[in-house]
Design a protein around this motif. Structure first.
Motif, mmCIF file in Angstrom:
data_model
loop_
_atom_site.group_PDB
_atom_site.id
_atom_site.type_symbol
_atom_site.label_atom_id
_atom_site.label_comp_id
_atom_site.label_asym_id
_atom_site.label_seq_id
_atom_site.Cartn_x
_atom_site.Cartn_y
_atom_site.Cartn_z
ATOM 1 N N TYR A 1 -5.402 6.803 14.376
ATOM 2 C CA TYR A 1 -5.850 5.500 14.873
ATOM 3 C C TYR A 1 -6.174 4.519 13.740
ATOM 4 N N TRP B 1 -14.869 -3.053 23.818
ATOM 5 C CA TRP B 1 -15.732 -2.703 22.695
ATOM 6 C C TRP B 1 -17.184 -3.020 23.048
ATOM 7 N N GLN C 1 -3.497 -2.212 13.875
ATOM 8 C CA GLN C 1 -3.875 -0.821 14.087
ATOM 9 C C GLN C 1 -2.696 -0.067 14.682
ATOM 10 N N TYR D 1 -6.883 -7.773 12.247
ATOM 11 C CA TYR D 1 -6.578 -6.398 11.872
ATOM 12 C C TYR D 1 -5.397 -5.892 12.698
ATOM 13 N N PHE E 1 -6.522 1.621 11.012
ATOM 14 C CA PHE E 1 -6.533 0.168 10.947
ATOM 15 C C PHE E 1 -6.005 -0.270 9.586
ATOM 16 N N LEU F 1 -9.196 -7.288 21.226
ATOM 17 C CA LEU F 1 -7.787 -6.945 21.294
ATOM 18 C C LEU F 1 -6.963 -8.158 21.687
ATOM 19 N N TYR G 1 -5.977 -7.152 16.414
ATOM 20 C CA TYR G 1 -7.319 -7.525 16.837
ATOM 21 C C TYR G 1 -7.787 -8.744 16.054
ATOM 22 N N ALA H 1 -1.158 -2.496 17.471
ATOM 23 C CA ALA H 1 -2.040 -3.488 18.079
ATOM 24 C C ALA H 1 -2.575 -4.451 17.028
ATOM 25 N N TYR I 1 -2.435 2.858 16.961
ATOM 26 C CA TYR I 1 -3.355 3.635 17.789
ATOM 27 C C TYR I 1 -2.671 4.880 18.328
ATOM 28 N N GLN J 1 -11.418 -10.591 14.823
ATOM 29 C CA GLN J 1 -12.855 -10.386 14.705
ATOM 30 C C GLN J 1 -13.502 -11.608 14.063
ATOM 31 N N TRP K 1 -11.790 3.806 11.794
ATOM 32 C CA TRP K 1 -11.886 4.693 12.946
ATOM 33 C C TRP K 1 -12.659 5.939 12.542
ATOM 34 N N LEU L 1 -12.481 -2.344 9.380
ATOM 35 C CA LEU L 1 -12.735 -1.387 10.449
ATOM 36 C C LEU L 1 -12.255 0.005 10.032
ATOM 37 N N PHE M 1 -7.396 -0.335 21.903
ATOM 38 C CA PHE M 1 -8.856 -0.327 22.067
ATOM 39 C C PHE M 1 -9.239 -1.634 22.760
ATOM 40 N N PRO N 1 -14.627 -6.597 17.403
ATOM 41 C CA PRO N 1 -13.203 -6.973 17.454
ATOM 42 C C PRO N 1 -12.761 -7.226 18.893
ATOM 43 N N TYR O 1 -0.941 -5.587 22.091
ATOM 44 C CA TYR O 1 -0.739 -4.151 22.090
ATOM 45 C C TYR O 1 0.746 -3.868 22.273
ATOM 46 N N LYS P 1 -2.565 9.322 17.580
ATOM 47 C CA LYS P 1 -3.258 10.416 16.903
ATOM 48 C C LYS P 1 -2.578 10.786 15.598
ATOM 49 N N TYR Q 1 -11.124 12.727 23.943
ATOM 50 C CA TYR Q 1 -10.150 12.544 24.993
ATOM 51 C C TYR Q 1 -10.761 12.866 26.355
#
Lengths: 108, 115
Positions: free
Chosen positions: A97, B105, A89, A87, A99, A46, A36, A34, A91, A38, B47, B45, B102, A44, A49, A93, B52
Motif C-alpha cells: 500500500y 479517513w 499510492q 500523493y 505512497f 481521495l 490523494y 490512486a 493500494y 491533503q 502506510w 504519508l 482509501f 488526505p 482511483y 498488498k 482484512y
C-alpha cells in the motif's frame, strides 16, 4: 514497488494546468493506483482511483492517466482551493500500500 | 454518514506503549479492509498496517513485531497496539477504510514520543 513523485514542488498560478508525475519502480497495475489531496491540518482526500476514475464530487478538472510505471494527475484551470500536497499510492498488498513522497502545489 | 474517529494519542516515553482506537459510524469495520496510516511532522504519508475483513493482518517493516492491529466488532472499533515506541514513531496516526482505494479517513490522533 516504490513510487517516486516529481517534481517535489510545483509553483503555478490559478488558471494554469498542473501535471503531477508518479513513477513506479516496477510495473504497477493501474487498477490499484490512486491520487490523494491533503491540505494543512487535514486528512488526505481521495481524488482518483484505478488510475483514471474520479471520486464522486471531485471536479472534472481533475483527471488521472497512465499505465505500467508512469502515472499522471492533471488539474486543469487551477482554482485557489487546489493548492495542497498531492500523493499517489499503489493500494495493493504486493506494494504494501505504498505512497509516493508527495508533490506540493504552491501558488506562484 | 460514514465516519471514522481516532483517539488514544498522546505523549509517551521512548520504549513505552500506547493503544490507538478508531471508532466507526455508518460503516462496519468488519466488512472492509481497515488501515492505519501515519504522517510524521512535516513528512509524507506512511502506510502502517491493514486488517482484512477475513482477519488477516499485515504490517510495514518499520513496525512489524511492535505494533498489532485488531478490531472489536461489537464496538465497531479498530485498534492499533503500539509497543516499544521510538522517536521515529511520532506522527499523526490516521485510520482509513479501503474500498477500492482509501476512501474514508479519520481526522487523526497525534502520538508524541519524548522523554
Amino acid at each position: 514497488i516504490v513510487l517516486t513523485q516529481s517534481p517535489g514542488t510545483l509553483s503555478l498560478s490559478p488558471g494554469e494546468r498542473a501535471n503531477f508525475s508518479c513513477r513506479a519502480s516496477q510495473t504497477a497495475s493501474s487498477n490499484y493506483l490512486a491520487w490523494y489531496q491533503q491540505k494543512p491540518g487535514q486528512a488526505p482526500r481521495l481524488l482518483i482511483y484505478g488510475a483514471f476514475f474520479r471520486v464522486n464530487g471531485i471536479p472534472d478538472r481533475f483527471s488521472g492517466s497512465g499505465s505500467g510505471t508512469d502515472f499522471t494527475l492533471t488539474i486543469n484551470r487551477l482554482e485557489p482551493e487546489d493548492f495542497a500536497v498531492y500523493y499517489c499510492q499503489h493500494y495493493d498488498k504486493s506494494s504494501l500500500y505504498a505512497f509516493g513522497q508527495g508533490t506540493k502545489l504552491e501558488i506562484k | 454518514e460514514e465516519q471514522l474517529v481516532e483517539s488514544g494519542g498522546g505523549l509517551v516515553q521512548p520504549g513505552g506503549s500506547l493503544r490507538l482506537s478508531c471508532a466507526a459510524s455508518g460503516l462496519s469495520v468488519s466488512d472492509y479492509y481497515m488501515n492505519w496510516v501515519r504522517q510524521a511532522p512535516g513528512k509524507g504519508l506512511e502506510w502502517v498496517s491493514v486488517l482484512y475483513s477475513g482477519g488477516s493482518a499485515y504490517y510495514a517493516d518499520s513496525v512489524k513485531g511492535r505494533f498489532t492491529i485488531s478490531r472489536d466488532n461489537s464496538e465497531n472499533t479498530l485498534y492499533l497496539q503500539m509497543n516499544s515506541l521510538g522517536v521515529d514513531d511520532a506522527a499523526v496516526y490516521y485510520c482509513a477504510r479501503m474500498r477500492g482505494a482509501f476512501d474514508v479517513w479519520g481526522q487523526g490522533t497525534v502520538v508524541t514520543v519524548s522523554s
